[in-house]
Design an enzyme around this catalytic site. Sequence first.
Site, short mmCIF file in Angstrom:
data_model
loop_
_atom_site.label_atom_id
_atom_site.label_comp_id
_atom_site.label_asym_id
_atom_site.label_seq_id
_atom_site.Cartn_x
_atom_site.Cartn_y
_atom_site.Cartn_z
N HIS A 640 106.44 27.15 23.01
CA HIS A 640 105.56 26.16 23.66
C HIS A 640 104.32 25.87 22.81
O HIS A 640 103.64 24.88 23.04
CB HIS A 640 105.20 26.57 25.10
CG HIS A 640 104.10 27.57 25.23
ND1 HIS A 640 104.31 28.90 25.45
CD2 HIS A 640 102.75 27.42 25.18
CE1 HIS A 640 103.15 29.52 25.54
NE2 HIS A 640 102.20 28.65 25.37
N ASP A 693 111.27 30.89 25.25
CA ASP A 693 109.99 30.48 24.66
C ASP A 693 109.69 31.28 23.39
O ASP A 693 108.86 32.20 23.39
CB ASP A 693 108.88 30.67 25.72
CG ASP A 693 107.56 30.05 25.30
OD1 ASP A 693 107.56 29.31 24.29
OD2 ASP A 693 106.54 30.31 25.97
N GLY A 785 95.50 30.74 25.16
CA GLY A 785 95.12 31.05 23.77
C GLY A 785 95.77 32.33 23.27
O GLY A 785 95.80 32.59 22.07
N SER A 787 98.92 32.92 23.90
CA SER A 787 100.33 32.55 23.73
C SER A 787 100.81 32.73 22.31
O SER A 787 100.07 32.47 21.36
CB SER A 787 100.52 31.08 24.07
OG SER A 787 100.53 30.96 25.44
N GLY A 788 102.06 33.15 22.20
CA GLY A 788 102.65 33.32 20.88
C GLY A 788 102.35 34.69 20.29
O GLY A 788 103.03 35.15 19.39
N1 ARG Z 1 100.49 29.59 28.04
C1 ARG Z 1 99.32 30.29 27.67
C2 ARG Z 1 98.88 29.89 26.25
O1 ARG Z 1 99.32 28.86 25.81
C3 ARG Z 1 99.42 31.76 27.83
C4 ARG Z 1 99.45 32.11 29.21
C5 ARG Z 1 99.59 33.52 29.48
N2 ARG Z 1 99.11 33.64 30.79
C6 ARG Z 1 99.11 34.75 31.50
N3 ARG Z 1 98.54 34.72 32.67
N4 ARG Z 1 99.63 35.85 31.05
O2 ARG Z 1 98.01 30.46 25.67
#
Ligand code: ARG
Length: 836
Positions: A640, A693, A785, A787-788
């Site tokens: 994503h 993902d 932030g 993510s990944g």
């Molecule tokens: N989708 C989010 C990103 O792009 C990360 C979300 C993780 N969220 C969580 N509650 N663990 O950074």
Amino acid sequence: MDPMDRGIRYTPGSSDKDWEQADTFLPASDNQKLEKKRGPGKVGIIVAVVTLAAVLALIIGLLVWHFHFHKDLKSQKIYTGSLRITNQVFVDAYENSDSAEFKELANQVMAQLKSVYSESPQLSKYYVRSEVQAFSEGSVIAYYESEFAVPAGQEAAVDQAVNSLSVNKFRRFEEKQGPLVFDHIVSSALDTRLFSKGRTSMRFTQHAKSSAEKIITSPGFPDKPYAPDSFVQWQLRGDPGHVLKLSFDTFNLEENCSNDFVRVYDSLVAVDKHLMEEECGFYSPSNPLTFISSRNVMLVTLVTNKEENFPGFRARVTQISQDSSELACGGKLSGTSGSFKSPNFPSYYPPNKTCQWDIEVPDGKYIKLRFPKFMVSTGSLNHCSEDYVQIVGKSTLCGQQPANTMVTVNSNKMTVVFKSDSSQVDRGFNATYEVFEPTDPCPDKFQCDNKRCVNPSLRCDGWNDCGDSTDERNCKCDASMIQCRNGFCKPMFWRCDGVNDCGDDTDELNCGCKSGEFQCKNNQCVSEKLKCDGNRDCKDGSDEDGCSRDMCKDSTFMCSNGKCITKPNPMCDGQDDCGDGSDESNCNCGKKAYTKSRIVGGQDADVSEFPWQVSLHVKNTPHVCGASIISEQWLVTAAHCVQDDAKIKYSQPGTWEAYLGLHTQKEKPKSTKRLIKQIIPHKNYNSYTYDNDIALMELDSPVTFSETIRPICLPAATDVYPAGETVTISGWGATREGGGGATVLQKANVRIINSTVCDELMSGQITSRMTCAGVLSGGVDACQGDSGGPMSIFSNERMYLAGVVSWGDGCARRNKPGIYTNVPKFRAWIKEKTGV
Ligand code: ARG
């Protein structure tokens, strides 16, 4: 004295005749005789002339300094202010600073200001000029700046003199001679950064009319970053009887507000007493950043320094009638439950606002008020005298309060007053109220000491649901739970895991290690071989306590042969510093470095604690996503993170730059930067469900592993992670839901959550390609932030990439675990695509 001078005089046999003459340093048996012999002759005259010349030069120098340079020691001080002129009527021409009407009134204001300053000895001496910058309605408000040239040391006295220019003084003055009647004067010193030499300065004006919205953007947006070293102002106006609403739909500035920042004022000049907020960094469009003024004017300023220019901002300006329901707040509330919120919640409330809610519930019932979110500015004084929420007769709240803060009254009436002053606004609050029976404050529920009511099934379940732990006190635990001595129950699978879950260590006592194992101080068992190996294998590091390594105190590494190495980062740098190869062994995956540990507060990671952690940036913008190093040339991240949106082509390798070996975002230049050659998102990634993902990134050139850059180990395809297992998440993402990203790499421990339980909690959205981990009582999680980035698990003395940060419902919410891509499921795919 010039050191050369000394050297030559002391050199015996120097051929320079003149120097040889200076024989006063030679030993003399009779000094007097020597002096007499030379007499006042030639030398005496030369000495006298030289002395005279020196004195003259000194006098001239002093005079030049006094008349030429001394005046440069004066500093330029600019004060901005606004004043109300009560005996004038606003005419449209005052909006245009080129009009004759504007100029005439401005001249009168400046003349009157000058006379006022001339009454103060401090100000009259140093006064340079004044300039009226704008007028607005009410009767007429003049916005001006005045400049003073203040000698060093006098700044404070001048500040004080300007501050004490009270309304009365102006009145007394104009009663004597001036035609204008001034009232309500506010002024403050302008930040020196705004008028420093070499800064380009620009001013724009906009008048929002009833229907249409106006757009303001930072110069160059969206095609190029904002210019360095600039000061840009936007003076915004609306019609009388209106207030202005400013909504940023893109906001992307440098993260450090002392470098680049935007300020929003409830005024037409930059006067501190009307400063609503200073912003910098990045705000995502899902985190609305809107401001509402208290009158029909607003000022936005952008200040940038020389380095690091970011894309900037775009904002919409609209006007709202002062009678609009959008601004309404307060009123009468009845019934057995209800809710209300601060104006403009969840974005910033306007300054100078007062709201009063009168709640009245049926006779004989009491009221319980809960604030799910509460952020009210405490201002500079840090107590609740500036902006506050008062529950009349009960308590006054301000600042940031924990989620779901509760206030109860033993009465069927409650009055809640919200007040904001003229400066520093915040996001406000939302509130819900409900009734309770005086005899039964928590019908069918457990009442916590803090008056919260929680489901009885949550009592003694190992989680702090009350917030004050009272649901976990005095528990009788069943067989699946550990009975802590302090009365808490904790899940059995937390026994002997090296974490003090009970709080009194009961869950970590008598864990008894097997033979060949070492018992850590926290009762964790680790292999005997790991003792004193330079790695903190016990979670409390006790396997390294008292080792001879302690004798290597100022060293960076202790070799297996006992040698202490002092050069920075000796491990895995390709050189056998130890002579026995121990600094170059184990340079493969998943090993933390042994650095002289630099413990920083809170949740900051240690330097090199996660050497596989990567920060992905869209070129010239702040951190966007995390990633993990799996080999010299490959990174794993989330699919994503690499999906295009309307503005940015995230799927293109050329969009990105990767920072490796980074600890704090401030030290980007010190880290290793790589461009991206290839991005391989998983072909079954589903942007709706976040299934599959995961993505791979190939670096444009391989990196050399070092103490700060190393790969994480990949798990076997067959690995499964049992519920309760501790995993570590790391990243520079937001430190609270809706908040800004972290500067220093953050880490947190969470636990794997059973997938069936997780699927229920997440309304059936969990697939077998996802792993859930978190702390169900809330408070610990990944966030925007992160993510990944990696979810790392410790096993066989190494860290493995168990998951990739993927998604969540908000951040750190109770019963909402974080969702991670299940890496073992993609082990074969990674091998196929990268060969790793
Ligand atoms: N989708 C989010 C990103 O792009 C990360 C979300 C993780 N969220 C969580 N509650 N663990 O950074």
